[in-house]
Design a protein around this motif. Structure first.
Motif, PDB file in Angstrom:
ATOM      1  N   GLN A 140       0.835  -1.200   0.000  1.00 27.25           N
ATOM      2  CA  GLN A 140       0.000   0.000   0.000  1.00 27.25           C
ATOM      3  C   GLN A 140       0.872   1.254   0.000  1.00 27.25           C
ATOM      4  O   GLN A 140       0.569   2.244  -0.670  1.00 27.25           O
ATOM      5  N   TRP A 141       1.963   1.185   0.744  1.00 29.18           N
ATOM      6  CA  TRP A 141       2.858   2.345   0.832  1.00 29.18           C
ATOM      7  C   TRP A 141       3.464   2.688  -0.526  1.00 29.18           C
ATOM      8  O   TRP A 141       3.464   3.855  -0.926  1.00 29.18           O
ATOM      9  N   ILE A 142       3.953   1.673  -1.261  1.00 23.87           N
ATOM     10  CA  ILE A 142       4.591   1.976  -2.542  1.00 23.87           C
ATOM     11  C   ILE A 142       3.563   2.471  -3.551  1.00 23.87           C
ATOM     12  O   ILE A 142       3.865   3.337  -4.381  1.00 23.87           O
ATOM     13  N   ILE A 143       2.321   1.979  -3.473  1.00 23.58           N
ATOM     14  CA  ILE A 143       1.275   2.496  -4.368  1.00 23.58           C
ATOM     15  C   ILE A 143       1.040   3.972  -4.085  1.00 23.58           C
ATOM     16  O   ILE A 143       0.952   4.803  -5.006  1.00 23.58           O
ATOM     17  N   GLY A 144       0.966   4.316  -2.805  1.00 17.63           N
ATOM     18  CA  GLY A 144       0.794   5.723  -2.437  1.00 17.63           C
ATOM     19  C   GLY A 144       1.970   6.579  -2.885  1.00 17.63           C
ATOM     20  O   GLY A 144       1.795   7.723  -3.332  1.00 17.63           O
TER      21      GLY A 144
END
Length: 914
Positions: free
Chosen positions: A640-644
């Motif tokens: 989720q962090w890398i998508i953000g």
């Protein structure tokens, strides 16, 4: 996995292959009939040219823009071509003839021009091949040349229309004359050089027995060009200069020629300089020309004393003595020139006022002249001193054509970026002079004017039309050609088919943007504005981006004479085109020049290698191409962090490109790739692929990581097209997701369309901050990076509590702290590190020798403080800053910044130890 990347990244193995693929498959302008157009035109380089570092910057920036807009789905057209470069090309061919003991005048005009065309077919256009090496994605299928038939028709039509509208005319004015090339040249082709010279003082006797109020029977004048006195037509004094008030309107008698010339009042004369009186030679000096006109001397009556080769000729009044006729203006081949003879004769007649100088011993010595360093104009191609020369030439009424561009820039209809260049633009345009557009050459667009025996001119599209105008009189065509800037001013629309109403013109004119060096703001950019408005009724583009110069590492301007010229092709051979391109973008900060730095180029080659190795890691863990533009579903915090992070990077990149902040755009993608993806994300997901890990987690991570890497390749592609296309194709071979017909150059720009959990992204950001701060603290205190340390946090925040509970293993692996205890730390030496609002206390008992470490840090701190104070004192000394070499001042500033940072770091390290 059907294909893996080689261990080593080698740019030379991929660049030529991918460029040929793009060009052969028409991918620089894919078929997109219904797409929104986006159009730029390249400043057409000279057909004689080769790629220099300025071209590399200019074309890299344009390619970044065009690749970016192509990825965003637009019908992106980058018009490419070359300029026929009248003087430069004619010189090249003439030199070839000279090598064979031949010359241009042995041929008819038609035969010589044919030889130039043959040269172009065999040797011209080298620069277009070199632009390909840089990766420029131009529409080569429509390559243009300013002497193409359709372009020539546009040029002739523009000339005829301007003439019929009274905006082009023939006039006698001063031009920059190159006596070697025997042609007028533009201001751009004039180089100012400071050379040793002399300043002579002369007595001009007052006529009619008149004297000044002090009884002096002459006026003293001074000049660096004594030979021009043979064509003097006045002496000017300032209207408020009381010394000469009684003789204004009177006359002096020139020595040598005996010419009687008027004493005029004009503000050009500065009462504070020298005697306050200046000699006026309107036929051989640009300032004097204007003074002469104000004094009522018509240009047609201004005296000319030189022929086309700068040899003395008889003036219209016949007063130049025979002994001067035929002499060159300067000494030549051991023979005294007009300058030397004028000084000699004035000295003999007592009209030379000697310069009195003192020797080192204080003795007075007389010299004929005062030695001076003099700014002197030279022709950049002929290499000889330029002579202001009074000739009949064709002129454009530039002041009239400048009115609409001025209004457009003032209103914001045309935006100049950076805005700071607007003041320069207005200053030049509002004081613009008539534009001399004729050149005395054979190669170029011959002026469409014909003359009858009486000298009457007939301007027409063809000789037949001119003959019809002349009523059957015998006509002779004007032998001159047009200035190449005249034809290149039509580039934004003539390249699209104008004056024909083509579909291409309707769709792609006006263009969307012009990228140009500031040094051709007036010679090309402003003239395109004038020509575009005149011919089409519209500005050729709404936005003009002006970039700076690429300078040598020490900030000096590059020149062959200084030996500091950088060959971009050599840099490409050494580091690859991608590294050079990225350097250009990262260093292009609006309003500033770029300092060449091979180490930075090498650093961006290392950046490419970092991405290459990251992709190899992905491949080794089964991470391949993504099948979607939108982000995959993700449950794991790291995913989720890398998508953000991708979504945030896309927004920042789009904002930077909208503002034409190439440096911000390059640095945005650089830090995302290196810091967020390679250094953190790949580290965070390594445990997912460990033996015994969840298969579902591994599957999700492969989808997200493959998607994230794809987004990187798309976002980085405008800056580094070769490596990104290579990795894109190789990633398509992982897990059988072949994409040979879906090349990166025409992929879709990122559109994550994702919402992610703030709790998840906050947790990862918290771990990253904690890890970074622990690593910095260890480095400051000399603790080995791999040392595991216990930590205590008295009152953890919500994010800290959740993350410690769920991700203790990740914290231990990345930050190397374990265990983490909630509560007060035991008494004893310790260091503190923070993560967000959380403060961690890390005991150091038994980890390091506290006293020894304090002593080491204190000693280093004292040394840096002392050095920083010393450097601060030197830099605050105005004498040092003004007189020292620039590189010495810059080094002192860099050293001061280093020691100031060391003081801050060491103080913080000591504070950690309590």
């Amino acid at each position: 996995m059907s294909e893996t990347l080689p261990t080593t990244f080698d740019p030379s193995q991929i660049e030529a292959r991918w460029y040929a693929h793009w060009e052969e498959n028409g991918l620089f302008r894919p078929e997109r009939p219904d797409a929104q157009p986006f159009t730029i035109v390249n400043p057409p380089p000279n057909v004689t040219g080769s790629l220099h570092i300025g071209h590399a910057l200019d074309n890299t920036l344009q390619d970044i823009v065009i690749r970016y807009e192509r990825l965003r789905g637009k019908d992106a057209l980058w018009v490419v071509g070359t300029d026929h470069a009248g003087i430069a090309t004619q010189m090249v061919v003439e030199r070839q003839l000279e090598e064979r003991q031949d010359k241009r005048t042995n041929y008819s005009r038609e035969d010589f021009v044919q030889k130039v065309w043959e040269w172009k077919a065999e040797s011209g256009g080298q620069i277009t091949r070199q632009l390909r090496r840089l990766g420029c994605s131009m529409d080569w299928s429509r390559e243009q040349f300013t002497m193409d038939e359709h372009f020539s028709k546009a040029v002739i039509k523009t000339f005829v229309d301007l003439y019929n509208d009274g905006l082009i005319y023939r006039d006698k004015r001063l031009v920059n004359w190159d006596p070697k090339l025997k042609t007028a040249i533009s201001d751009l082709e004039v180089e100012q050089q400071t050379i040793p010279g002399s300043f002579w003082h002369f007595r001009y006797p007052l006529a009619d027995g008149v004297t000044l109020d002090n009884g002096q029977d002459y006026i003293e004048v001074a000049t660096t060009r004594p030979e021009t006195m043979l064509a003097d037509m006045a002496v000017a004094v300032h209207p408020t200069d009381d010394r000469y008030a009684s003789v204004v309107g009177g006359h002096v008698i020139l020595p040598i020629t005996g010419r009687r010339i008027a004493i005029v009042a004009d503000e050009h004369a500065d009462p504070e300089l020298g005697s306050g009186a200046v000699k006026i030679t309107p036929g051989h000096d640009f300032n004097d020309f204007e003074v002469g006109k104000r004094a009522g001397i018509a240009p047609a009556d201004m005296l000319n004393m030189l022929d086309a080769e700068a040899n003395v000729c008889q003036t219209a009044d016949g007063l130049v003595p025979d002994e001067f006729l035929g002499l060159h203006r300067f000494a030549k081949d051991g023979v005294a020139g007009a300058r030397e003879l004028v000084v000699q004769r004035l000295k003999e007649s007592g009209h030379l006022i000697p310069h009195v100088a003192k020797t080192k011993k204080g003795e007075e010595v007389e010299h004929d002249a005062e030695p001076r360093q003099i700014a002197t104009p030279f022709g950049d191609r002929g290499g000889v001193v330029i002579e202001p020369w009074l000739t009949d030439q064709w002129y454009v009424d530039a002041a009239k054509l400048a009115e609409k561009p001025i209004a457009q820039v003032r209103s914001g209809e045309v935006e100049i970026v950076p805005k700071s260049w607007e003041k320069t633009f207005f200053n030049w345009m509002e004081n613009i002079q008539p534009w001399c557009v004729s050149r005395q050459l054979w190669w170029g667009h011959q002026i469409p004017a014909w003359y009858d025996e009486d000298g009457n001119a007939y301007v027409a599209m063809s000789e037949e039309e001119a003959a019809e105008q002349a009523g059957g009189k015998a006509l002779t065509r004007d032998p001159d050609v047009l200035d190449t800037w005249f034809s290149s001013a039509l580039w934004p629309f003539a390249t699209l088919g104008w004056p024909e109403k083509t579909d291409l013109l309707a769709k792609h004119y006006p263009n969307d943007l012009l990228v140009s060096g500031f040094d051709i703001l007036f010679f090309w950019d402003a003239r395109m504005l004038m020509a575009g408005n005149y011919n089409t009724g519209q500005a050729p583009w709404p936005r003009l981006y002006l970039h700076g110069l690429v300078r040598a590492a020490d900030g000096a301007k590059m020149s062959k004479s200084k030996g500091n010229v950088v060959d971009p092709l050599g840099l490409i051979d050494q580091y690859g085109a991608d590294a050079l391109r990225f350097f250009m973008a990262a260093m292009e900060s609006q309003g500033r020049d770029i300092k060449m730095d091979d180490r930075r180029v090498e650093g961006y080659r290392n950046f490419a290698t970092k991405l290459w190795n990251a992709t190899r890691f992905c491949q080794s863990n089964g991470i391949g191409a993504s099948a979607q533009v939108a982000a995959p579903e993700a449950r794991l915090a790291a995913n989720q962090w890398i998508i953000g992070e991708v979504a945030q990077t896309v927004r920042a990149l789009d904002a930077a490109m909208a503002d034409l902040r190439f440096d911000a755009a390059a640095n945005t993608i650089y830090h995302f790739v290196w810091d967020r993806f390679c250094d953190w994300y790949l580290e965070l997901i390594k445990p997912v692929f460990a033996e015994g890990a969840s298969k579902a987690a591994a599957t999700e991570t492969r989808e997200v990581a493959g998607w994230a890497l794809d987004q990187i390749l798309v976002m980085l592609h405008p800056f580094m097209p070769f490596i990104t296309e290579e990795l894109w194709s190789k990633q398509g071979a992982v897990n059988g997701r072949e994409r040979p017909d879906h090349p990166l150059i025409t992929a879709k720009w990122p559109d994550p369309q994702a919402s992610v959990s703030k709790d998840a992204t906050d947790a990862i950001d918290w771990v990253i901050e904690l890890t970074g701060n622990v690593r910095s603290a260890k480095n400051e205190l000399g603790i080995p990076p791999g040392t595991r340390l216990a930590a205590h946090v008295a009152d953890p925040s919500d994010v800290a509590a959740r993350t410690i509970e769920r991700s203790a293993a990740a914290i231990e692996r990345l930050a190397r702290i374990t265990p983490i205890s909630v509560g007060e730390a035991p008494a004893g030496p310790a260091m503190q590190v923070t993560a967000g609002a959380d403060v961690f206390v890390i005991p150091l008992e038994g980890v390091i020798d506290i006293d020894a470490e304090k002593a080491r840090l204190s000693k280093a701190l004292e040394a840096s403080q002392k050095e920083a104070r010393s450097l601060e004192g030197r830099l605050s000394n105005a004498s040092f800053v003004e007189r020292a070499k620039p590189e010495a001042v810059e080094k002192a500033r860099a050293d001061h910044a280093h020691h100031a940072a060391e003081v801050e770091r060491l103080t913080a390290a000591l504070a950690r130890l309590g």
